[in-house]
Design an enzyme around this catalytic site. Sequence first.
Site, short mmCIF file in Angstrom:
data_model
loop_
_atom_site.label_atom_id
_atom_site.label_comp_id
_atom_site.label_asym_id
_atom_site.label_seq_id
_atom_site.Cartn_x
_atom_site.Cartn_y
_atom_site.Cartn_z
N ASP A 169 -16.31 15.44 21.83
CA ASP A 169 -16.94 16.09 22.98
C ASP A 169 -15.88 16.60 23.97
O ASP A 169 -14.67 16.42 23.76
CB ASP A 169 -17.89 15.07 23.64
CG ASP A 169 -19.12 15.72 24.27
OD1 ASP A 169 -19.11 16.95 24.50
OD2 ASP A 169 -20.09 14.99 24.56
N ASP A 224 -26.19 21.86 26.06
CA ASP A 224 -27.10 20.97 25.32
C ASP A 224 -28.51 21.54 25.18
O ASP A 224 -29.05 22.16 26.09
CB ASP A 224 -27.19 19.62 26.03
CG ASP A 224 -25.90 18.83 25.90
OD1 ASP A 224 -24.93 19.35 25.33
OD2 ASP A 224 -25.88 17.68 26.39
C1 GLA Z 1 -22.62 16.06 25.79
C2 GLA Z 1 -22.91 16.60 24.40
C3 GLA Z 1 -24.20 15.99 23.89
C4 GLA Z 1 -24.07 14.47 23.86
C5 GLA Z 1 -23.71 13.96 25.24
C6 GLA Z 1 -23.35 12.48 25.21
O1 GLA Z 1 -23.57 16.47 26.71
O2 GLA Z 1 -22.99 17.99 24.41
O3 GLA Z 1 -24.52 16.48 22.60
O4 GLA Z 1 -23.10 14.11 22.91
O5 GLA Z 1 -22.57 14.63 25.76
O6 GLA Z 1 -23.01 11.99 26.46
#
Ligand code: GLA
Length: 409
Positions: A169, A224
């Site tokens: 990430d 997301d």
């Molecule tokens: C980010 C990623 C998500 C998830 C969260 C976890 O937002 O894009 O897919 O992995 O972190 O905290």
Amino acid sequence: MSRRFVRLLLALCAAMSSTLAAAQDQLVDPNTVRPSREAGRTANGLAMTPPMGWNSWNKHGCKVTEQVIRDTADAIVANGMKAAGYGYVVIDDCWHGDRDKDGFITADASKFPSGIKALADYVHAKGLKFGIYSDAGRKTCGGRPGSQGHEYQDALTYARWGVDYLKYDWCSTGVRNAEEAYALMSDAIRATGRPMLLSICEWGNNRPWEWGAKIGNMWRTTGDIRDAWAGPVTYSLGMMDIVDKNEPLYPFAGPGHWNDPDMLEVGNGGMTDTEYRAHFSLWAMMAAPLIAGNDVAKMDGPTRAILLNADVIAVDQDTLGMQGRRVRDDGDHEVWARPLADGSRAVLLLNRGTTPAEIAVAWPEIGYTAGMASDVRDLWSGTTRRLREGRFSAMVPPHGVVMVKVTPN
Ligand code: GLA
């Protein structure tokens, strides 16, 4: 102007431009700043078709536990998902405890009392592969320790645990260069000698489609996903907003390296079954990783029928690996096409509107000759029709799709 003066001027210009180029070279070392340009660099040979599996985030968020992972692995075997191709079980954020005195990462003992190695062994014993999550910054998005400064140490730990897949990430990365950060982890994984699929999760901020192919196997193209048909809210996006951002990136996808429009929301309750069928069909058209994000141990019949539709999965997993695209946009009504390895085409009629609509496609729009005879198989109803007229049309429900496979005969 004398000839001598012109010659002098030209020489001066040439000298200036080579000095400029040299200064530029010093500023931009193509080997360190653009790892993707290193001759001979390749990713890892994994993910020749889009990865399939399950990830804890969309359903469980930070509440994931080892019991959730065990129950999920059991369910994936029992409910047919494993046989359908869902091979990876991935723990997302919040599995981490602290680093030990030597800097090695540990698991949160309250949620993962048996430890990650035992959990990976459990998942492997089911014939599934095991994935984990970290972050290129100091902290993960959930505030757990990130891998920055510990890349080789973390990759080694994952290899010792038997990890097969790393989602990496982009929170708390400050001014890090994304390409460099992901290449560093990619190299650290390679140094362990254990193949691990690398899922680049930097949300499309630094155009990972331009450099990700030699570093990892998939890259998020957007923020997301939210379990809703459309409508961005702060950093998360409705399903159709993601589609609109991911679709134009079709030239960058191919075997081993895929655009990732984020994990599936199918079965999580925020959309209707019709909308989830559209979601799943669009992901298959876009050769997207199919990473389920629902409670697969407790899914209802319609959800199961969507996630296990073998015809739609076959489109996603087609070995040609060409991402499909929109070939016609009439506002609320769209036609998409994806060329497949056997010479056929997957075709999607998409109705973004709120009333049923008849949508038609003529063969030249999908790269076939006008009068070509064909078999058209509806991938959701399972029926096949033989057509002579070189066009196909169907009534498409609101927020829905009709998805067919057109095979010349
Ligand atoms: C980010 C990623 C998500 C998830 C969260 C976890 O937002 O894009 O897919 O992995 O972190 O905290």
